[in-house]
Scaffold this motif. Sequence first.
Motif, mmCIF file in Angstrom:
data_model
loop_
_atom_site.group_PDB
_atom_site.id
_atom_site.type_symbol
_atom_site.label_atom_id
_atom_site.label_comp_id
_atom_site.label_asym_id
_atom_site.label_seq_id
_atom_site.Cartn_x
_atom_site.Cartn_y
_atom_site.Cartn_z
ATOM 1 N N GLU A 181 -3.618 1.044 -13.323
ATOM 2 C CA GLU A 181 -3.137 1.483 -12.016
ATOM 3 C C GLU A 181 -1.622 1.246 -11.975
ATOM 4 O OE1 GLU A 181 -5.671 0.625 -8.778
ATOM 5 O OE2 GLU A 181 -4.184 1.192 -7.259
ATOM 6 N N ARG A 182 -0.900 2.313 -11.665
ATOM 7 C CA ARG A 182 0.573 2.255 -11.616
ATOM 8 C C ARG A 182 1.184 1.858 -12.966
ATOM 9 N NH1 ARG A 182 -0.065 5.405 -7.534
ATOM 10 N NH2 ARG A 182 -1.047 4.408 -5.753
ATOM 11 N N ASN A 224 -7.607 -4.308 -7.769
ATOM 12 C CA ASN A 224 -8.683 -3.444 -7.282
ATOM 13 C C ASN A 224 -9.812 -3.560 -8.293
ATOM 14 O OD1 ASN A 224 -7.340 -2.411 -5.007
ATOM 15 N ND2 ASN A 224 -6.274 -0.903 -6.271
ATOM 16 N N LYS A 304 -7.809 -9.654 -3.954
ATOM 17 C CA LYS A 304 -7.318 -8.667 -2.985
ATOM 18 C C LYS A 304 -8.499 -8.385 -2.059
ATOM 19 C CE LYS A 304 -5.670 -3.848 -2.719
ATOM 20 N NZ LYS A 304 -5.032 -2.730 -3.445
ATOM 21 N N ARG A 341 -4.111 -12.618 -2.043
ATOM 22 C CA ARG A 341 -2.992 -11.721 -1.723
ATOM 23 C C ARG A 341 -2.892 -11.443 -0.225
ATOM 24 N NH1 ARG A 341 -2.970 -6.659 -4.060
ATOM 25 N NH2 ARG A 341 -0.813 -6.621 -4.738
ATOM 26 N N LYS A 382 3.932 -10.277 -1.194
ATOM 27 C CA LYS A 382 4.877 -9.306 -1.755
ATOM 28 C C LYS A 382 6.282 -9.573 -1.229
ATOM 29 C CE LYS A 382 1.791 -5.472 -2.851
ATOM 30 N NZ LYS A 382 1.538 -4.018 -2.834
ATOM 31 N N ASP A 387 5.959 -2.272 0.715
ATOM 32 C CA ASP A 387 5.323 -2.125 -0.589
ATOM 33 C C ASP A 387 6.318 -1.777 -1.689
ATOM 34 O OD1 ASP A 387 3.422 -1.973 -2.514
ATOM 35 O OD2 ASP A 387 2.478 -0.137 -1.801
ATOM 36 N N GLU A 415 6.676 1.491 -9.888
ATOM 37 C CA GLU A 415 5.927 2.472 -9.091
ATOM 38 C C GLU A 415 6.837 3.331 -8.209
ATOM 39 O OE1 GLU A 415 2.868 0.718 -6.674
ATOM 40 O OE2 GLU A 415 2.325 2.633 -5.764
HETATM 41 O O1 GCW Z 1 1.672 -0.564 -4.266
HETATM 42 C C1 GCW Z 1 0.367 -0.328 -3.857
HETATM 43 C C2 GCW Z 1 -0.156 0.550 -4.917
HETATM 44 C C3 GCW Z 1 -1.618 0.351 -5.207
HETATM 45 C C4 GCW Z 1 -1.881 -1.138 -5.387
HETATM 46 C C5 GCW Z 1 -1.519 -1.837 -4.096
HETATM 47 C C6 GCW Z 1 -1.671 -3.354 -4.183
HETATM 48 C C7 GCW Z 1 -3.366 -2.210 -6.903
HETATM 49 O O2 GCW Z 1 0.130 1.872 -4.597
HETATM 50 O O3 GCW Z 1 -1.908 1.076 -6.358
HETATM 51 O O4 GCW Z 1 -3.197 -1.414 -5.777
HETATM 52 O O5 GCW Z 1 -0.184 -1.599 -3.765
HETATM 53 O O6 GCW Z 1 -0.664 -4.017 -4.369
HETATM 54 O O7 GCW Z 1 -2.758 -3.858 -4.058
#
Ligand code: GCW
Length: 701
Positions: A181-182, A224, A304, A341, A382, A387, A415
């Motif tokens: 993912e990403r 995820n 998560k 998280r 974060k 994001d 990303e």
């Molecule tokens: O930045 C977003 C992303 C998702 C990611 C989510 C997260 C892993 O687009 O792909 O999922 O954050 O940090 O949980």
Amino acid sequence: WLGYHAALPGANGGLHKAAPIWSKRIEVQEQHHVMDTALTELSQGLSKLYGVQPEIIKAQTQDALHNERIPAIRLGTLDGSRFAAATLTDSERAAVHGEGFIIREDEAQRELVISSATLQGVLYAVFHLLRELTLKPERAQTGAASDDMKHGKHKRIDITEQPVNSLRMINQWDNVDGSIERGYAGRSIFYENGEFTRDIKRIRDYARLLASTGINAVAINNVNVHRKESLFLAERYLGEVAKFATAFRDYGIRLFLSANYASPIEVGGLQSADPLDEQVREWWSIQTAKVYAAIPDFGGYLIKADSENRPGPFTYNRDHAEGANMLAEALRPFGGLVIWRCFVYNCKQDWRDRSTDRARAAYDHFKPLDGRFADNVILQIKNGPMDFQVREAVSPLFGGMENTNQVIEFQITQEYTGQQRHLAYLVPQWKEVLDFDTYAKGEGSEIKRIADGSLYRRPYSGFAAVSNIGADACWTGHPLAQANLYGYGRLGWNPELSAEQIADEWVRLTFGHDEQVVERITGMLLCSLDIYESYTAPLGVGWMVNPDHHYGPNVDGYEYSKWGTYHFADCHGIGVDRTVKSGTGYTSQYHAENAARYESLETCPDELILFFHHVPYTHVLHSGKTVIQHIYDTHFEGVEQAEALAETWKELEGKVDPVIYSKVATLQAEQAEHAKEWRDMINTYFYRKSGIQDEHARTIY
Ligand code: GCW
């Protein structure tokens, strides 16, 4: 950066002539897998640097060693070897703790002793020494062969290092089907087609890369956690997980798993995952004991929950403290950690609803829970409240959780910062966040002091970040994106290092000491993020990317969607009003000094003006430009600068490895082209919305 190819030729031409006297022999007393790694690294590194394979002497008894007449490197822990302790004073012995170390040459420069309280510390010292010898080849000029020495100029090696952050973690967002993912550097190195990779060598190489920068923890699967990955906790996969754990353990790195909050249902076949249900609690305890039976030094669970459609305690009307503490109880007997998280927000928002502000979400959810988390729970926050945008405010949650362990989460994978097709050296952004003063305990309450645990005196703290690597031959897609992985590790070790120093280190280690090469590449790295920011979403407003994959411009891509990421541009102005006076009240989540600074248009910094305020296009910034003219100017300049990056790189043809040269040349050309797409879409959009001409009458469509 572990090539160690920058050895200094000796005075008479031969490489080994420059070798320090002590570099031909290595003595150890302790036997341990991490010590074996340290020995291999040290002998391999020295032989690459000086062309001579050192002799390794392992002895069980101290007496067999430490014949001071024989020049050698001697390494060991304070408890496990006499020489390690013997070279230090009492106060030094007391000061070196955990993964810290001292590397010291004796007066005659015939002996080099590495001492640490732990074997991990010895390994970090080895990497540090090799880095120093590569970065400063003159350090090798010891002994009678050295002119400097004869003139008394050479300083003996005497280095003390102590990591500032205790947890220095990497998160892999890898899925068992082999996708990431990403991920922008190819497929996963961990998994292929639903199975764990058989190529443990590549995992070891990765562990080596990470350890060399000081990383000490890794979560090996996506936060995820899908159906199959949920089963990593079950017997079916635990043996495989244990093999990865071994590879990382040899490099002093603890393995964590991302776990599905609904595991009791998905794996255990229970009806519920309610954290207050006795059966559920028991299931986690038993399952966790099985994990520790397979992996005795297992780090813990990364979670998560209640985020982007993942299950969590909200399903059972429980809060996140109840949810996390249940897992903490299961992990406590084994010394394990819950890393929970804080990326929790409503991802099903109605764009018509102006009262919900995604930026507020983490603070609104977690601040009321401060003090209620078990002592082995760490919140992972974060860096910003949205994001990982190229520019956003700093998360106010850091200033609000005095009684809670916390780690800061960065995103190394690009990303929203060009997906490793555009050049974006992220260390300057991380530095800015770390140096941000929250005023949580008055002036001097910087984020870095919260992340390292010192401000709130927390037992657990540190850094986490999403990795940017994949099966790509150079690991990171864009070869220069390696600087971000390297820089993250170095900054986690010592947040006081400057972005310039880290860039300089990485370039010299990777490309050698040719001054033109060093100057050009560090120059490119250091201006890259500003360039990327200038041709993408303006003034902190963020997003404006294509939905879903997040690459390339799309100004209204998210404007009428459920994700809560709006810019509110109309014919008069743009920006999100997050003030207390007339907006969402988000500014009140900061301590008074910052709240006031952001609340007022007069004091809000230009680069965040659209993050905090909705202003007319004619609003005049501190720079003296109107918002609309700023948008036009930065977008035209950004493209010119992106073109200049490509031109600068061309100067290095023939001076860097040809494969890397052509890969970067192709990427920089693509970036310059793609920057035009950004420029023209953004400029055209705002010209059409505002009807205001560019002062310089440049082409806008
Ligand atoms: O930045 C977003 C992303 C998702 C990611 C989510 C997260 C892993 O687009 O792909 O999922 O954050 O940090 O949980």
